[in-house]
Design a protein around this motif. Structure first.
Motif, PDB file in Angstrom:
ATOM      1  N   VAL A 219     -31.990  37.565  88.366  1.00  0.00           N
ATOM      2  CA  VAL A 219     -33.375  38.115  87.862  1.00  0.00           C
ATOM      3  C   VAL A 219     -33.691  37.497  86.620  1.00  0.00           C
ATOM      4  CG1 VAL A 219     -32.869  40.296  89.018  1.00  0.00           C
ATOM      5  CG2 VAL A 219     -32.359  40.059  86.725  1.00  0.00           C
ATOM      6  N   ASN A 220     -34.985  37.538  86.219  1.00  0.00           N
ATOM      7  CA  ASN A 220     -35.319  37.193  84.881  1.00  0.00           C
ATOM      8  C   ASN A 220     -35.457  38.408  83.949  1.00  0.00           C
ATOM      9  OD1 ASN A 220     -37.330  35.400  86.568  1.00  0.00           O
ATOM     10  ND2 ASN A 220     -36.793  34.356  84.600  1.00  0.00           N
ATOM     11  N   PRO A 254     -39.043  36.143  90.001  1.00  0.00           N
ATOM     12  CA  PRO A 254     -39.822  35.296  90.335  1.00  0.00           C
ATOM     13  C   PRO A 254     -39.351  33.932  90.439  1.00  0.00           C
ATOM     14  CG  PRO A 254     -40.230  35.518  88.118  1.00  0.00           C
ATOM     15  CD  PRO A 254     -39.241  36.596  88.428  1.00  0.00           C
ATOM     16  N   ARG A 255     -39.898  33.089  91.436  1.00  0.00           N
ATOM     17  CA  ARG A 255     -39.487  31.772  91.795  1.00  0.00           C
ATOM     18  C   ARG A 255     -40.527  30.982  91.473  1.00  0.00           C
ATOM     19  NH1 ARG A 255     -35.621  31.915  97.286  1.00  0.00           N
ATOM     20  NH2 ARG A 255     -34.125  33.353  96.617  1.00  0.00           N
ATOM     21  N   GLY A 259     -44.072  32.389  92.018  1.00  0.00           N
ATOM     22  CA  GLY A 259     -43.253  33.981  91.741  1.00  0.00           C
ATOM     23  C   GLY A 259     -44.154  34.792  90.720  1.00  0.00           C
ATOM     24  N   TRP A 260     -44.307  33.939  89.392  1.00  0.00           N
ATOM     25  CA  TRP A 260     -45.022  34.538  88.334  1.00  0.00           C
ATOM     26  C   TRP A 260     -46.496  34.981  88.724  1.00  0.00           C
ATOM     27  CZ3 TRP A 260     -42.493  36.829  84.834  1.00  0.00           C
ATOM     28  CH2 TRP A 260     -41.119  36.257  84.221  1.00  0.00           C
ATOM     29  N   ALA A 261     -46.954  34.401  89.667  1.00  0.00           N
ATOM     30  CA  ALA A 261     -48.221  34.732  89.895  1.00  0.00           C
ATOM     31  C   ALA A 261     -48.362  35.915  90.771  1.00  0.00           C
ATOM     32  CB  ALA A 261     -49.163  33.629  90.755  1.00  0.00           C
ATOM     33  N   ARG A 288     -44.473  49.282  96.602  1.00  0.00           N
ATOM     34  CA  ARG A 288     -43.967  48.258  97.701  1.00  0.00           C
ATOM     35  C   ARG A 288     -43.050  47.309  96.819  1.00  0.00           C
ATOM     36  NH1 ARG A 288     -47.562  46.247 102.545  1.00  0.00           N
ATOM     37  NH2 ARG A 288     -47.427  47.959 103.645  1.00  0.00           N
ATOM     38  N   THR A 289     -41.788  46.988  97.469  1.00  0.00           N
ATOM     39  CA  THR A 289     -40.977  46.114  96.794  1.00  0.00           C
ATOM     40  C   THR A 289     -41.218  44.736  97.554  1.00  0.00           C
ATOM     41  OG1 THR A 289     -39.149  47.426  96.259  1.00  0.00           O
ATOM     42  CG2 THR A 289     -38.412  45.000  96.948  1.00  0.00           C
ATOM     43  N   GLY A 290     -41.386  43.592  96.762  1.00  0.00           N
ATOM     44  CA  GLY A 290     -41.508  42.320  97.180  1.00  0.00           C
ATOM     45  C   GLY A 290     -40.690  41.373  96.888  1.00  0.00           C
ATOM     46  N   ALA A 291     -40.740  40.067  97.315  1.00  0.00           N
ATOM     47  CA  ALA A 291     -39.624  38.985  97.002  1.00  0.00           C
ATOM     48  C   ALA A 291     -39.617  38.850  95.360  1.00  0.00           C
ATOM     49  CB  ALA A 291     -40.196  37.754  97.654  1.00  0.00           C
TER      50      ALA A 291
END
Length: 349
Positions: A219-220, A254-255, A259-261, A288-291
Motif C-alpha cells: 500500500v501507499n 494504486p499502481r 491507479g491514482w486516477a 465497494r472495494t476495488g483494486a
C-alpha cells in the motif's frame, strides 16, 4: 388563574436543564496561538445565556498540547467544557473528558477543524459555534484509541476522534509549510500533497480485523477512521459514522498513474452532491472495494509494516511506527451539536 409553570418561567434543575439554569458555568480552554482571548470573550458574551455565570478561562501550553489546561478546567465545578483551538487541543480534551459527566463543545480555530466538520458545527462563524456550545443538542459519539510501536520497540498510546494513518496523509501533514498554512489555510496541504505524492514509497503491510484472518497487501496509505470527513469537507471514508461503534479502514494501493486516477475517481464520486443525498436517504449500499482502494470495518484493527512509516493522529504527526493497533470506545463522549440530532442521520456531510 394558575401560577406560572416551569415551562413559562424557564425554571429547571441542574444538570442538563433547559431554559433558566441557575449557577451554570462553562470552562473555556483556549489556544492563545489560534485565538485572541479578548476577542473570544466578547463573542462569548454575545452567545452566552444571561442566566449563566461568568466562564472560567484556561490557557493552553504548547509543551503538553493543552492537557494541563483541560485537566485544570475539569477540576473545577463546571457544567460545560468549551475548547477553542485546533484539532490537537480538541483531541486532548476529548481524551480527558471521557472520565467525566461534562459535555464537550468545540469552537473551531484550526486549519482542519476535523471533528467540528464531522459534527456539523459551523467552522466559519465563532458566535454561531458558541451558540451551539451553550444551546445545541447533545450527541454521544465514539472515541478511537491508537497504540503504536516505534522501530526501537517503544510503545505510545493516542486517543483520536477522527482519523489516523500512515502514507499520503501523514507525509502531506509532515511536509506542509507552516508559514504557507497561516497564509492560505488548508490549501497548504494541497501544495504538500503535490510534492510528496510522486515520491511516496509503497510498503508491505499485514492487516488483521477483529482477530480474523491476516491479509497482506502493498500500500501507499492506510487510514483508520472514527468518521470520514477531512479537510475542506472532503469525504474519504463514506461508510464511517461517528456513533456506530466501529472503525472504518481504507487501504490505498494504486499502481501507477491509472491507479491514482481510480482513487481520485472514487473520492470524486463520494463527494458529489447526488451521492451524498442518496447515501443520507439510505439508497446506497456499502462502499465497494476495488483494486486501487480497499475498504473494511472492525472494532479493532492491527497492522504490522515491513518498514517504519510516519503516523498522523487527527492531523498531527506523532512519530514513526512499525506496528499499530486501533480500537474504539463506544459512546465515550457527549458533545454539543447544532439543532436536534437524529441518530439515524449518519455522518455529517
Amino acid at each position: 388563574m394558575n401560577g406560572p409553570s416551569e415551562a413559562t418561567t424557564g425554571l429547571g434543575d441542574r444538570p442538563g436543564c433547559t431554559g433558566y439554569c441557575a449557577d451554570m458555568r462553562a470552562g473555556i480552554v483556549y489556544n492563545p496561538v489560534k485565538v485572541d482571548r479578548d476577542t473570544l470573550a466578547r463573542q462569548v458574551e454575545t452567545a452566552e445565556p444571561i442566566e449563566w455565570s461568568e466562564p472560567l478561562w484556561f490557557e493552553t501550553d504548547a509543551d503538553d498540547s493543552g492537557r494541563a489546561a483541560v485537566r485544570a478546567a475539569l477540576a473545577e465545578d463546571i457544567d460545560l467544557l468549551i475548547v477553542a483551538g485546533g484539532d490537537g487541543t480538541v483531541r486532548v480534551a476529548a481524551d480527558e473528558i471521557t472520565s467525566t459527566d461534562v459535555p464537550l463543545a468545540i469552537v473551531p480555530a484550526g486549519t482542519g477543524n476535523l471533528l467540528a466538520r464531522n459534527l456539523g458545527i459551523d467552522v466559519t462563524d465563532v458566535v454561531e459555534a458558541l451558540r451551539t456550545a451553550f444551546g445545541g443538542a447533545e450527541r454521544e459519539i465514539d472515541l478511537g484509541e491508537l497504540e503504536i510501536q516505534a522501530p526501537d520497540g517503544t510503545r505510545s498510546k493516542h486517543a483520536f476522534a477522527v482519523m489516523v494513518g500512515f502514507g499520503l496523509d501523514a507525509e502531506m501533514i509532515d511536509k506542509t509549510d507552516e508559514g504557507l498554512k497561516k497564509k492560505v489555510g488548508w490549501l497548504a496541504y494541497v501544495d504538500a500533497a503535490g510534492r510528496v505524492i510522486s515520491s511516496l514509497d509503497k510498503v508491505r503491510v499485514a492487516v488483521r480485523l477483529d482477530g480474523g484472518r491476516t491479509t497482506r497487501s502493498t500500500v501507499n496509505t492506510m487510514l483508520i477512521g472514527n468518521c470520514g470527513t477531512v479537510t475542506n469537507g472532503i469525504i474519504i471514508l463514506p461508510d464511517a459514522a461517528i456513533d456506530d461503534g466501529m472503525l472504518d479502514i481504507a487501504l490505498v494501493r494504486p499502481r501507477g498513474v491509472r491507479g491514482w486516477a481510480q482513487v481520485a475517481g472514487y473520492i470524486a464520486r463520494n463527494n458529489m452532491i447526488v451521492t451524498k443525498l442518496l447515501r443520507r436517504r439510505g439508497h446506497l449500499g456499502r462502499q465497494r472495494t476495488g483494486a486501487a482502494l480497499g475498504y473494511g470495518q472492525a472494532k479493532e484493527t492491527q497492522a504490522r509494516l515491513d518498514e517504519p512509516r510516519a503516523v498522523q493522529v487527527d492531523g498531527d504527526v506523532v512519530g514513526e511506527a512499525i506496528a499499530l493497533r486501533a480500537g474504539i470506545r463506544e459512546d465515550a463522549l457527549r458533545v454539543r451539536v447544532p439543532g436536534e440530532h437524529k441518530h439515524d442521520e449518519g455522518p455529517a456531510v
